[in-house]
Design a protein around this motif. Structure first.
Motif, short mmCIF file in Angstrom:
data_model
loop_
_atom_site.label_atom_id
_atom_site.label_comp_id
_atom_site.label_asym_id
_atom_site.label_seq_id
_atom_site.Cartn_x
_atom_site.Cartn_y
_atom_site.Cartn_z
N ALA A 67 1.05 -1.21 -0.02
CA ALA A 67 0.02 -0.10 -0.12
C ALA A 67 0.64 1.23 -0.04
N GLU A 68 2.00 1.17 0.55
CA GLU A 68 2.68 2.56 0.71
C GLU A 68 3.49 2.54 -0.64
N ARG A 69 4.15 1.45 -1.18
CA ARG A 69 4.60 1.51 -2.55
C ARG A 69 3.49 2.29 -3.57
N ALA A 70 2.23 1.59 -3.37
CA ALA A 70 1.28 2.37 -4.38
C ALA A 70 1.07 3.67 -3.88
N ARG A 71 1.01 4.22 -2.66
CA ARG A 71 0.59 5.65 -2.40
C ARG A 71 1.94 6.46 -2.93
N ILE A 72 3.16 5.98 -2.77
CA ILE A 72 4.39 6.80 -3.19
C ILE A 72 4.57 6.92 -4.61
N ALA A 73 3.88 5.66 -5.46
CA ALA A 73 3.81 5.61 -6.95
C ALA A 73 2.89 6.60 -7.39
N ARG A 74 1.70 6.60 -6.64
CA ARG A 74 0.76 7.49 -7.25
C ARG A 74 1.25 9.14 -6.80
N GLU A 75 1.90 9.35 -5.64
CA GLU A 75 2.25 10.74 -5.71
C GLU A 75 3.37 11.15 -6.47
N LEU A 76 4.57 10.06 -6.86
CA LEU A 76 5.57 10.22 -8.10
C LEU A 76 4.96 10.93 -9.22
N HIS A 77 3.68 9.96 -9.61
CA HIS A 77 3.17 9.90 -10.98
C HIS A 77 2.41 11.37 -11.21
N ALA A 96 4.22 13.77 -13.54
CA ALA A 96 3.69 13.69 -14.98
C ALA A 96 3.07 15.23 -15.01
N HIS A 97 2.48 15.85 -14.08
CA HIS A 97 2.10 17.16 -14.32
C HIS A 97 3.29 18.26 -14.66
N ASN A 98 4.35 18.30 -13.84
CA ASN A 98 5.40 19.37 -13.94
C ASN A 98 6.16 18.72 -15.12
N VAL A 99 6.47 17.77 -15.43
CA VAL A 99 7.37 17.45 -16.55
C VAL A 99 6.51 17.79 -17.77
N SER A 100 5.33 17.68 -17.92
CA SER A 100 4.35 17.93 -19.09
C SER A 100 4.30 19.37 -19.29
N VAL A 101 4.25 20.02 -18.16
CA VAL A 101 4.40 21.75 -18.18
C VAL A 101 5.64 22.04 -18.94
N MET A 102 6.71 21.40 -18.42
CA MET A 102 8.13 21.96 -18.85
C MET A 102 8.32 21.41 -20.24
N VAL A 103 7.70 20.24 -20.82
CA VAL A 103 7.77 20.01 -21.96
C VAL A 103 7.20 20.81 -22.88
N VAL A 104 5.90 21.33 -22.65
CA VAL A 104 5.08 22.38 -23.35
C VAL A 104 5.63 23.53 -23.60
N GLN A 105 6.33 24.00 -22.27
CA GLN A 105 7.09 25.35 -22.46
C GLN A 105 8.26 25.41 -23.18
N ALA A 106 8.91 24.26 -22.95
CA ALA A 106 10.42 24.20 -23.78
C ALA A 106 10.03 24.06 -25.38
N ASP A 107 8.93 23.28 -25.87
CA ASP A 107 8.62 23.37 -27.23
C ASP A 107 8.35 24.82 -27.69
N GLY A 147 -3.36 6.76 -14.58
CA GLY A 147 -4.59 7.17 -15.04
C GLY A 147 -5.88 6.93 -14.23
N LEU A 148 -6.79 6.48 -14.34
CA LEU A 148 -8.09 6.10 -13.77
C LEU A 148 -7.55 5.42 -12.67
N ILE A 149 -6.89 4.52 -12.64
CA ILE A 149 -6.57 3.48 -11.69
C ILE A 149 -6.12 4.31 -10.27
N GLY A 150 -5.36 5.15 -10.45
CA GLY A 150 -4.62 5.94 -9.43
C GLY A 150 -5.65 6.95 -8.90
N MET A 151 -6.60 7.23 -9.93
CA MET A 151 -7.75 8.13 -9.26
C MET A 151 -8.77 7.40 -8.36
N ARG A 152 -8.94 6.15 -9.00
CA ARG A 152 -10.01 5.21 -7.93
C ARG A 152 -9.43 4.78 -6.70
#
Length: 400
Positions: free
Chosen positions: A189-199, A203-214, A363-368
């Protein structure tokens, strides 16, 4: 001394054989030394004594069979007239053994045989003393029966004690297995929680950086000011990502002596900053708050923030050019309602559930998983007119 004791425990038959030899020696001494024994009784006493020695030697290897042999020897004593002698101590040993480690039927039979042995012996060999009376005979018979009964009671008590210790050992082993299973479940459960946090963070910050870099690369020559602004956004987003990573590492180091920089977990109050960041990355977002805002539990705060963050990240990944989104936050009497919609080209439910083509598998798995932890519900899927829609209901709890 301990080695000798352990050796005796590993080889009980050797110990019993030693006592069998001692018993045979005592019987032979009685046969030779007692002048009142008739010749026929001496002849019959020899094989009977040998049989009782066998009972003592093999009592722990085959208690039921040795009990039947002992009963047979006792009946032969009654028939042949061989009086009570030192070899009769084997009856006490076999009664104790059947009560402690034999089958239940042999334990009951041993008790019955022991209680009958005393009166039968008194009837077969009445006292020869001229001063003996009926009362002294009854008293001797009673004490002899008590000795046999005590032998059975001690053996049965030992059986009960062994069963109790076996139950304790089995319970301890079961608790140990349950603790291991709980530990493994907690780690998973702790590994799943950390995985969700890392994702969510990456995912959010890197996608913003990629868009801005492009965007910066595209307008670098034509509009240096816009390129500089995009680079500033990349720098700010990177610092936020590093702060989030330090927070996660701080949680992982919570039990260690090493210190770390702890950043508070994001909540509903930080949604406005998140949406401004997304707008700065080029995605138009309309944000509305309905109802009276009030303090929420930390779990609901973090869940609401991560759901909005994940939903907007996927809009940027799957919405396509010209997509826009809307975020509605509704404070009800007993629940917090979240509605995130976009008008982009969207993605299929299967692709969204798998986390998109980047293979992150959240994705939806982490949300659920997040919503399930706070007891809420999630409804997500493509909109009829295009785009995607996510609706979540989170039960409200008092903060703290």
């Amino acid at each position: 001394m301990q080695r000798v004791y352990d050796f005796f425990r590993r080889h009980p038959t050797w110990v019993d054989s030693f006592w069998a030899v001692v018993l045979v020696a005592a019987c032979l001494a009685w046969i030779v030394a007692d002048p009142d024994i008739a010749d026929t009784e001496r002849i019959a006493a020899v094989p009977l004594s040998g049989a009782l020695a066998v009972v003592v030697a093999l009592r722990r290897r085959a208690p039921e069979r040795m009990l039947l042999l002992a009963i047979g020897v006792g009946l032969l004593q009654l028939v042949t007239g061989v009086r009570t002698n030192p070899g009769d101590a084997a009856f006490l040993a076999i009664i104790y053994t059947c009560a402690s480690s034999g089958r239940r039927w042999s334990s009951r039979l041993a008790l019955a045989a022991g209680l009958l042995a005393a009166p039968l012996a008194a009837l077969r060999w009445p006292p020869r003393d001229e001063y003996a009376t009926v009362w002294t005979t009854l008293l001797q018979t009673f004490f002899l029966a008590v000795i046999f009964a005590l032998s059975w009671v001690v053996g049965d008590r030992l059986r009960t004690r062994r069963a109790y210790y076996a139950e304790l050992e089995e319970r301890a082993a079961r608790l140990h297995r349950e603790r291991e299973a709980q530990s493994k479940a907690a780690v998973a459960a702790e590994r799943a929680r950390i995985a969700r946090e890392l994702h969510d963070v990456v995912a959010h910050n890197v996608s913003v950086m990629v868009v801005q870099a492009d965007g910066a690369a595209y307008v670098l020559d034509a509009a240096p000011d816009q390129a500089k602004q995009a680079l500033d956004t990349i720098s700010t987003t990177g610092r936020q990502a590093l702060a989030e990573m330090r927070r996660l590492l701080g949680l992982l180091r919570a039990g260690d002596d090493a210190g770390g920089e702890y950043v508070p977990q994001p909540g509903v109050d930080q949604l406005a900053d998140l949406i401004e960041q997304v707008r700065g990355a080029g995605l138009p977002v309309r944000f509305e708050v309905a109802g009276r805002a009030r303090p929420l539990s930390s779990g609901v705060e973090l869940t609401a923030y991560r759901i909005v963050q994940e939903a907007l990240t996927n809009v940027r990944k799957h919405g396509g050019d010209g997509a826009s989104a809307s975020v509605t936050l509704g404070f009800g009497d007993s629940a917090l309602d979240l509605l995130i919609e976009d008008d982009g080209r969207g993605a299929s439910r299967e692709l969204y559930a798998q986390g998109g083509p980047d293979g992150l598998g959240q994705g939806l798995i982490g949300m659920r998983e997040r919503i399930g932890m706070v007891g809420g519900t999630l409804d997500a899927g493509p909109r009829p007119g295009g785009g995607f829609r996510i609706s979540a209901v989170l039960p409200l709890r008092a903060s703290g």
